[in-house]
Scaffold this motif. Structure first.
Motif, short mmCIF file in Angstrom:
data_model
loop_
_atom_site.label_atom_id
_atom_site.label_comp_id
_atom_site.label_asym_id
_atom_site.label_seq_id
_atom_site.Cartn_x
_atom_site.Cartn_y
_atom_site.Cartn_z
N VAL A 186 26.54 65.47 92.87
CA VAL A 186 27.06 66.45 91.91
C VAL A 186 26.14 67.67 91.91
O VAL A 186 24.94 67.56 92.15
N ASN A 216 32.96 59.95 88.00
CA ASN A 216 31.59 59.44 87.81
C ASN A 216 30.63 60.49 87.25
O ASN A 216 29.53 60.14 86.82
N TRP A 217 31.03 61.75 87.26
CA TRP A 217 30.13 62.79 86.77
C TRP A 217 29.88 62.61 85.28
O TRP A 217 30.79 62.23 84.53
N ASN A 218 28.65 62.93 84.88
CA ASN A 218 28.23 62.75 83.49
C ASN A 218 28.39 61.30 83.06
O ASN A 218 28.52 60.99 81.88
N SER A 219 28.43 60.38 84.04
CA SER A 219 28.62 58.94 83.80
C SER A 219 29.86 58.67 82.96
O SER A 219 29.89 57.71 82.18
N LYS A 259 32.97 57.64 83.65
CA LYS A 259 33.68 56.38 83.88
C LYS A 259 32.88 55.18 83.36
O LYS A 259 33.44 54.23 82.83
N LEU A 260 31.59 55.28 83.50
CA LEU A 260 30.73 54.18 83.04
C LEU A 260 30.73 54.07 81.52
O LEU A 260 30.73 52.98 80.96
#
Lengths: 341, 289
Positions: free
Chosen positions: B104, B196-199, B201-202
């Motif tokens: 990113v 997945n950016w900035n977490s 999805k997590l």
């Protein structure tokens, strides 16, 4: 009549979702007890965002804590109740409230995940067993594992796991642990913390190795728990500093942040503190730490939690009925489209 | 014993094809658009961004976070924004996000005695540590970093943007636009990474459970748009009432979102919110000097 769908069973809201508890407290503060009912459905299919709490009104469905807060802030009862509604407050207070709500939802939530799922003692002896009460056969088998896996991945964001990643790390957080191969194994790893793999020479040696690995695992967990406490302290300090900023009090005191009644972000914080320091948990390291470190905040929040729980106990709870039950039949019907929520 | 055939031996002996020395390599100056002016400090840095675009005679990054940080770096170092023939030794450079340590951008490449590559996490941390001492400003800054970034990521994931817009914003290969298979494959692969950016999805695993008919992600995005509109309004009021250095830095960061969304995502729901704040948007464009 309003219906609040939450995680829980038998008239009790689960520790796994402080957002559900905070929503129920909010309703009990604002509405007369005959105007709403709390349904302990534990069925996330009811939600449009796959997450509880959900508040169903006569004409719409409100998903998640933030939407419920918005709905209540716009209600005529809100200003006359024992709840601080952001509607009539200044833009500055609204902004600070929004910032603190974001802090609790994104950061304190991860600490709660760690305490319930990643802490071995709490997960094995308490959290995992909860799900058999929430789901009928055979739905209770895969759910705890799903929650556990999500939580273990999330706690990595705050560095609370063996494989460290940072909050803004975008890639490594998604890498599964690489299986050991001929070329990649713990023997060849140059990480000093990695345990060297030794071959057991005798049964006595094997016992010693097992004992050693258990000690190492316990040490690692202690290290993570300490880190968890440091982070929690940091987040609570944000609330204490805000109290000092808004109420011009010294840092040793603690009370309502905005006027004479609790706001939504404070209710959510109390709900998380209730979950983190619950007497039902076998490992109460967070509770012991908070009692020692934040005496004023803890005593104030305990008093608030007791009052809120008392007002909640008068509310009407009911178990899920028909399509609300998270059964296999309903799940299949939902997947096929024959059941809609 | 098995003899390795000479052809295979020659092939493996030829690897590595090129030996890369351990010396300090220089960035290719051709791709860098330099800031204008001279700074008091001798620091040399390059901000690697997804893509750049022309705004008048200025060159600015296309994505909101890179644009915000370009404005902040320019303001802090007393530069003016890059032009074709900028004179300073610092600048911005478009590169592939795959070249970043965490897939990113932006990343900050500091070229002093030793090269130091800082990811967004470190850049954010350094900005707060070195410039913010007010508790209130820190809270507001963290709200922008967390919620604005999240809603922007959701906009990219949900709005089904044309490939051309994605290409302009993130520098994806324009030449494959005519080939449906390559274009859709590239778009799918790219959007998988955006989640997945900035977490994101997590932190929101339940939104990505796709085996039901309900589009959880879209529903969540629609609810977040309302929150973004409210937060933006409050932050604008905060910025109008505060003119200290910390508020200025936050204003530059928010301006990155406003300008980028106005230029590239105007047709989206997020764009509607930004366009509705016309006066503040005008103030943001005034920062482009």
């Amino acid at each position: 009549m309003l219906q609040l769908h939450v995680w829980g069973v038998d008239g009790e809201i689960s520790l796994i979702s402080p957002e559900c508890l905070a929503s129920a407290w909010l309703l009990s503060l604002v509405f007369p007890k005959n105007d709403f009912e709390i349904v302990t459905s534990s069925n996330t299919n009811i939600s449009d965002i796959n997450k509880l709490p959900v508040l169903i009104t006569d004409d719409k469905k409100l998903n998640g804590f933030s939407e419920i807060v918005d709905f209540i802030d716009g209600n005529k009862f809100a200003n006359e109740s024992g709840y601080w509604s952001s509607r009539a407050s200044s833009p500055r207070e609204k902004l600070i409230h929004s910032c603190l709500l974001n802090l609790v939802e994104t950061r304190v939530d991860v600490i709660n995940q760690y305490n319930l799922y990643s802490n071995t003692k709490n997960y094995e002896k308490y959290t995992r067993k909860l799900f058999q009460n929430y789901f009928p056969f055979p739905m209770m088998y895969n759910q705890p594992l799903k929650f556990h896996n999500n939580a273990v991945a999330q706690v990595k964001l705050l560095g609370l796991s063996k494989n460290k990643t940072s909050f803004f790390d975008f890639t490594t957080t998604f890498q599964e642990e690489v299986a050991e191969t001929e070329y990649f194994n713990s023997e060849l790893s140059d990480d000093e913390d990695e345990e060297e793999k030794e071959v057991a020479l005798s049964s006595l040696h094997e016992k010693q190795l097992i004992a050693k690995s258990k000690t190492k695992a316990a040490l690692l967990e202690s290290k993570n728990s300490l880190r968890c406490l440091v982070l929690l302290n940091h987040y609570l300090q944000e609330f204490i500093k805000t109290f000092k900023l808004l109420q011009n009090e010294n840092e040793n005191a603690f009370g309502y942040l905005f006027g004479g009644s609790p706001s939504a972000c404070e209710l959510l914080l109390y709900a998380y503190l209730h979950s983190l320091s619950s007497e039902k948990l076998p490992d109460r390291f967070v509770s012991s730490y908070l009692d020692l470190k934040h005496e004023k905040l803890v005593s104030f929040s305990k008093e608030q939690i007791n009052n809120l729980q008392k007002s909640l106990s008068n509310s009407s709870f009911r178990p899920p009925q028909g399509a609300e039950i998270p059964s296999l039949f309903n799940e299949v019907g939902y997947l096929l489209g024959s059941i809609k929520y | 014993m098995l003899q390795v055939p000479q052809t295979i031996k020659t092939f493996f002996d030829a690897v590595p094809v090129k030996n890369i020395s351990n010396d300090h390599t220089k960035l290719d100056d051709i791709n860098i658009y330099h800031f204008q002016g001279t700074s008091n400090s001798q620091a040399k840095f390059t901000l690697a961004v997804f893509n750049t675009t022309q705004e008048g005679d200025l060159i600015i990054p296309t994505d909101p976070i890179s644009l915000g940080y370009t404005l902040i770096l320019s303001h802090k170092s007393k530069f003016t924004l890059p032009k074709e023939n900028g004179s300073s030794n610092c600048g911005i450079m478009a590169m592939s996000h795959l070249g970043s340590p965490n897939n990113v951008l932006p990343v900050l490449i500091e070229d002093d005695n030793l090269r130091n590559i800082k990811t967004l996490d470190s850049i954010n941390h350094d900005l707060i540590e070195n410039n913010f001492d007010s508790h209130e400003a820190k809270l507001v800054n963290s709200l922008v970093d967390s919620k604005f970034y999240d809603v922007w990521v959701q906009c990219i994931l949900n709005e089904d943007l044309p490939y051309k817009v994605l290409s302009e914003l993130f520098g994806l290969d324009e030449t494959i636009e005519g080939n449906v298979v390559l274009r859709e494959t590239q778009k799918y692969e790219f959007l998988t990474q955006v989640a997945n950016w900035n977490s994101f999805k997590l932190r929101h695993p339940t939104l990505f459970e796709q085996w039901t008919r309900t589009n959880y992600l879209k529903n969540y995005y629609e609810s977040q748009i309302g929150e973004f509109a409210k937060d933006l309004q409050l932050i604008i009021e905060y910025l109008n009432n505060n003119s200290d250095e910390q508020s200025t830095l936050i204003k530059h960061k928010v301006a990155g979102y406003m300008i980028s969304i106005d230029k590239f995502l105007k047709s989206t729901k997020l764009g509607d919110v930004v366009v509705s704040q016309g006066e503040f948007l005008h103030q943001c464009y005034d920062l482009l000097v």
